[in-house]
Design a protein around this motif. Structure first.
Motif, short mmCIF file in Angstrom:
data_model
loop_
_atom_site.label_atom_id
_atom_site.label_comp_id
_atom_site.label_asym_id
_atom_site.label_seq_id
_atom_site.Cartn_x
_atom_site.Cartn_y
_atom_site.Cartn_z
N ARG A 1 0.82 -1.22 0.00
CA ARG A 1 0.00 0.00 0.00
C ARG A 1 0.85 1.27 0.00
NH1 ARG A 1 -4.26 -1.92 4.55
NH2 ARG A 1 -5.23 -3.55 3.31
N PHE A 2 2.15 1.11 0.26
CA PHE A 2 3.05 2.26 0.22
C PHE A 2 3.23 2.64 -1.24
CE2 PHE A 2 7.49 3.82 -0.17
CZ PHE A 2 7.27 5.06 0.40
N GLU A 3 2.75 3.83 -1.58
CA GLU A 3 2.74 4.24 -2.98
C GLU A 3 3.89 5.18 -3.34
OE1 GLU A 3 -1.14 5.96 -3.25
OE2 GLU A 3 -2.13 4.00 -3.31
N GLY A 4 4.69 5.56 -2.37
CA GLY A 4 5.82 6.43 -2.66
C GLY A 4 5.47 7.89 -2.84
N ARG A 5 4.23 8.27 -2.51
CA ARG A 5 3.85 9.69 -2.63
C ARG A 5 4.52 10.53 -1.56
NH1 ARG A 5 -2.39 9.70 -2.66
NH2 ARG A 5 -2.05 7.73 -1.60
N SER A 6 4.82 9.91 -0.42
CA SER A 6 5.59 10.56 0.64
C SER A 6 6.82 9.69 0.87
CB SER A 6 4.76 10.67 1.91
OG SER A 6 4.45 9.39 2.42
N ARG A 7 7.72 10.16 1.71
CA ARG A 7 8.89 9.35 2.02
C ARG A 7 8.46 8.13 2.82
NH1 ARG A 7 12.69 13.88 4.40
NH2 ARG A 7 12.31 12.54 6.18
N PHE A 8 9.21 7.06 2.68
CA PHE A 8 8.92 5.84 3.43
C PHE A 8 8.97 6.12 4.93
CE2 PHE A 8 10.55 2.08 5.68
CZ PHE A 8 9.45 1.25 5.51
N SER A 9 9.93 6.91 5.37
CA SER A 9 10.06 7.20 6.80
C SER A 9 8.80 7.87 7.33
CB SER A 9 11.29 8.07 7.08
OG SER A 9 11.20 9.30 6.40
N THR A 10 8.18 8.72 6.57
CA THR A 10 6.94 9.37 6.98
C THR A 10 5.83 8.33 7.14
OG1 THR A 10 7.59 11.36 5.78
CG2 THR A 10 5.27 11.16 6.37
N TRP A 11 5.71 7.47 6.16
CA TRP A 11 4.72 6.39 6.20
C TRP A 11 4.98 5.49 7.40
CZ3 TRP A 11 5.02 0.98 5.22
CH2 TRP A 11 3.81 0.35 4.91
N LEU A 12 6.24 5.15 7.62
CA LEU A 12 6.64 4.27 8.72
C LEU A 12 6.33 4.89 10.07
CD1 LEU A 12 8.07 1.70 9.70
CD2 LEU A 12 10.22 2.98 9.54
N TYR A 13 6.63 6.18 10.26
CA TYR A 13 6.42 6.81 11.56
C TYR A 13 4.94 6.90 11.92
CZ TYR A 13 11.36 7.89 11.28
OH TYR A 13 12.72 7.80 11.17
#
Length: 184
Positions: free
Chosen positions: A64-76
């Motif tokens: 579901r991680f689409e790369g629209r934001s940084r991975f670290s943002t999604w992860l946090y």
């Protein structure tokens, strides 16, 4: 975490279905996840349990991680949600324990240190803030706990940087009395 570019590339490959990249990504981000969960939870065991939940969520939802934001943002975002959920679970379990059990066990070590107490106070304050002003929680958590930049918070929440700063100001102002023990 290792080099941010490497992590971002691994995340992109994992999101595309590369199992080897996912395994490597999970190994590389684990120490950072435990550290970040430790910012919420005062005991390493609890932080490690929350970190396991985070790793599970990442592995289940990486596609579901689409790369629209940084991975670290999604992860946090996942770290924040899992750590706060672990806290709620611990709080619920403590409330369900009969009074006699708590007296026999002695003082709760979670509240005997200043650091543990302050983290628990913060989590309680976040629970109260979420109940009273839920739109203020994300900016506060992202900035003060996850240490994200304003632009990254704006990107993650979909609100302008000025609004992020305003909400952060109001959130800090609102939780201050809870942290100082003036409101319960």
């Amino acid at each position: 975490m290792t080099d941010t570019r490497d992590t971002e590339a691994l995340a992109a490959r994992a999101a595309a279905g590369d199992e080897e990249a996912l395994d490597r990504l999970l190994r590389e981000i684990r120490p950072e996840i435990v550290r970040r969960c430790g910012r919420f939870l005062p005991f390493r065991e609890d932080a490690e349990e929350a970190a396991q939940d985070v790793l599970l969520q990442v592995s289940r939802n990486i596609t579901r991680f689409e790369g629209r934001s940084r991975f670290s943002t999604w992860l946090y975002t996942i770290v924040t949600n899992c750590a706060r959920q672990k806290y709620r679970e611990l709080k619920r379990r403590a409330a369900e324990r009969p009074l006699l059990d708590t007296e026999a066990a002695g003082p709760d070590p979670r509240t005997t240190s200043v650091i543990a107490g302050s983290r628990l106070d913060l989590l309680d304050a976040l629970e109260n803030l979420e109940r009273d002003s839920p739109h203020l929680v994300a900016p506060l958590v992202y900035r003060d706990i996850c240490e994200m930049e304003y632009a990254e918070i704006a990107e993650r929440t979909g609100i302008p940087v000025g609004t992020v700063k305003s909400r952060l100001h109001h959130a800090r102002k609102q939780i201050r009395p809870w942290l100082l023990g003036e409101r319960r």
